[in-house]
Design a protein around this motif. Structure first.
Motif, PDB file in Angstrom:
ATOM      1  N   ILE A 134       0.803  -1.231   0.000  1.00 39.14           N
ATOM      2  CA  ILE A 134       0.000   0.000   0.000  1.00 39.14           C
ATOM      3  C   ILE A 134       0.833   1.277   0.000  1.00 39.14           C
ATOM      4  O   ILE A 134       0.540   2.199  -0.763  1.00 39.14           O
ATOM      5  N   ILE A 135       1.833   1.354   0.846  1.00 36.10           N
ATOM      6  CA  ILE A 135       2.581   2.616   0.951  1.00 36.10           C
ATOM      7  C   ILE A 135       3.252   2.975  -0.379  1.00 36.10           C
ATOM      8  O   ILE A 135       3.117   4.113  -0.838  1.00 36.10           O
ATOM      9  N   PRO A 136       3.925   2.045  -1.061  1.00 40.68           N
ATOM     10  CA  PRO A 136       4.486   2.417  -2.366  1.00 40.68           C
ATOM     11  C   PRO A 136       3.421   2.857  -3.374  1.00 40.68           C
ATOM     12  O   PRO A 136       3.668   3.760  -4.178  1.00 40.68           O
ATOM     13  N   LEU A 137       2.234   2.249  -3.326  1.00 36.95           N
ATOM     14  CA  LEU A 137       1.162   2.657  -4.233  1.00 36.95           C
ATOM     15  C   LEU A 137       0.731   4.096  -3.930  1.00 36.95           C
ATOM     16  O   LEU A 137       0.551   4.902  -4.843  1.00 36.95           O
ATOM     17  N   ILE A 138       0.588   4.408  -2.640  1.00 39.10           N
ATOM     18  CA  ILE A 138       0.216   5.783  -2.269  1.00 39.10           C
ATOM     19  C   ILE A 138       1.328   6.754  -2.664  1.00 39.10           C
ATOM     20  O   ILE A 138       1.053   7.846  -3.184  1.00 39.10           O
ATOM     21  N   LEU A 139       2.581   6.375  -2.437  1.00 34.23           N
ATOM     22  CA  LEU A 139       3.692   7.256  -2.813  1.00 34.23           C
ATOM     23  C   LEU A 139       3.698   7.483  -4.324  1.00 34.23           C
ATOM     24  O   LEU A 139       3.954   8.588  -4.796  1.00 34.23           O
ATOM     25  N   ASP A 140       3.417   6.442  -5.081  1.00 36.27           N
ATOM     26  CA  ASP A 140       3.444   6.517  -6.543  1.00 36.27           C
ATOM     27  C   ASP A 140       2.311   7.396  -7.094  1.00 36.27           C
ATOM     28  O   ASP A 140       2.545   8.197  -8.004  1.00 36.27           O
ATOM     29  N   ARG A 141       1.119   7.256  -6.534  1.00 32.68           N
ATOM     30  CA  ARG A 141      -0.046   7.937  -7.095  1.00 32.68           C
ATOM     31  C   ARG A 141      -0.499   9.156  -6.306  1.00 32.68           C
ATOM     32  O   ARG A 141      -1.195  10.012  -6.832  1.00 32.68           O
ATOM     33  N   GLY A 142      -0.188   9.192  -5.029  1.00 28.59           N
ATOM     34  CA  GLY A 142      -0.685  10.266  -4.163  1.00 28.59           C
ATOM     35  C   GLY A 142      -2.118  10.000  -3.730  1.00 28.59           C
ATOM     36  O   GLY A 142      -2.839   9.252  -4.381  1.00 28.59           O
ATOM     37  N   ASP A 143      -2.498  10.605  -2.624  1.00 22.69           N
ATOM     38  CA  ASP A 143      -3.857  10.426  -2.094  1.00 22.69           C
ATOM     39  C   ASP A 143      -4.903  10.815  -3.126  1.00 22.69           C
ATOM     40  O   ASP A 143      -5.862  10.088  -3.374  1.00 22.69           O
ATOM     41  N   ARG A 144      -4.729  11.966  -3.741  1.00 24.10           N
ATOM     42  CA  ARG A 144      -5.734  12.450  -4.691  1.00 24.10           C
ATOM     43  C   ARG A 144      -5.787  11.585  -5.937  1.00 24.10           C
ATOM     44  O   ARG A 144      -6.870  11.329  -6.462  1.00 24.10           O
ATOM     45  N   GLY A 145      -4.641  11.124  -6.385  1.00 22.24           N
ATOM     46  CA  GLY A 145      -4.616  10.258  -7.558  1.00 22.24           C
ATOM     47  C   GLY A 145      -5.322   8.924  -7.337  1.00 22.24           C
ATOM     48  O   GLY A 145      -5.820   8.313  -8.275  1.00 22.24           O
ATOM     49  N   LEU A 146      -5.351   8.496  -6.079  1.00 21.65           N
ATOM     50  CA  LEU A 146      -6.057   7.254  -5.736  1.00 21.65           C
ATOM     51  C   LEU A 146      -7.508   7.507  -5.355  1.00 21.65           C
ATOM     52  O   LEU A 146      -8.259   6.551  -5.142  1.00 21.65           O
ATOM     53  N   GLY A 147      -7.873   8.775  -5.224  1.00 22.54           N
ATOM     54  CA  GLY A 147      -9.249   9.100  -4.837  1.00 22.54           C
ATOM     55  C   GLY A 147      -9.507   8.913  -3.360  1.00 22.54           C
ATOM     56  O   GLY A 147     -10.640   8.660  -2.944  1.00 22.54           O
ATOM     57  N   ILE A 148      -8.469   9.065  -2.525  1.00 20.71           N
ATOM     58  CA  ILE A 148      -8.633   8.891  -1.079  1.00 20.71           C
ATOM     59  C   ILE A 148      -8.309  10.159  -0.303  1.00 20.71           C
ATOM     60  O   ILE A 148      -8.307  10.147   0.913  1.00 20.71           O
ATOM     61  N   GLY A 149      -8.024  11.246  -0.992  1.00 19.39           N
ATOM     62  CA  GLY A 149      -7.657  12.461  -0.273  1.00 19.39           C
ATOM     63  C   GLY A 149      -8.303  13.696  -0.817  1.00 19.39           C
ATOM     64  O   GLY A 149      -9.013  13.740  -1.739  1.00 19.39           O
TER      65      GLY A 149
END
Length: 194
Positions: free
Chosen positions: A179-194
């Motif tokens: 999960i952490i690398p995915l969040i780092l790669d896409r960012g919260d907004r890019g994943l739709g979670i921020g």
């Protein structure tokens, strides 16, 4: 304690084909990454809390078994922390299974199998939580009984706790590596979670 190891207990880590983002974003670089704030930091803090509480429970049962705490002292300290630990862990897993894992798996289809593994872990850990609660309750009841029954119940709980903490430790590390690398790669907004 179960004599048969679960898949979670046998697993040395995530399969290599699911670690491509972890290779791109190694743990030692996480805190310096621009996307570490928000959800990634919250996730790591939550996991650190579970590790810390697991350690506290392990230490307090050891203290009781070594005679450093009386039965009433142990019960007063142990019961509320165990209830908090088990309840928070169960709630955390429900939110992950119902909300975050589907969002993450949809955002990066190549990691879907990893989220399926983590979901299966949650079922295994939930069974461990139930066993842990049952064994803890039996232990707390035994504190009113003979010394031999107290020792037997303390040993049974210590074994069950050791198994749960080991499963949880493996799972938390694997979940972070996915999960952490995915969040780092896409960012919260890019994943739709921020």
């Amino acid at each position: 304690m179960s004599e048969i190891l679960t898949e979670l207990e046998r697993r040395p880590g995530l399969p290599e084909d699911l670690r491509w983002l972890a290779a791109k974003y190694p743990r030692e670089a996480w805190q310096a990454h621009v996307n570490i704030g928000g959800m990634a930091n919250m996730w790591l803090q939550r996991h650190d809390m579970f590790r810390e509480l697991g350690g506290v429970l392990t230490n307090v049962i050891a203290d009781y078994r070594e005679g450093k705490l009386t039965a009433p002292q142990f019960a007063q300290f142990f019961a509320p922390r165990l209830n908090f630990f088990l309840g928070q862990l169960d709630g955390h897993h429900r939110i992950e299974d119902d909300h975050y894992f589907p969002v993450f798996a949809n955002a990066e289809k190549r990691l879907k199998r990893g989220f399926d593994i983590l979901d299966a872990d949650h079922h295994t850990i939930h069974e461990g939580l139930e066993r842990n609660a049952e064994t803890a309750n039996a232990f707390l009841r035994a504190l009113q009984d003979t010394d031999d029954k107290q020792r037997f119940a303390a040993d049974a709980y210590a074994d069950e706790n050791t198994q749960l903490v080991a499963m949880l430790t493996r799972h938390l590390a694997d979940e972070e590596d996915l999960i952490i690398p995915l969040i780092l790669d896409r960012g919260d907004r890019g994943l739709g979670i921020g």
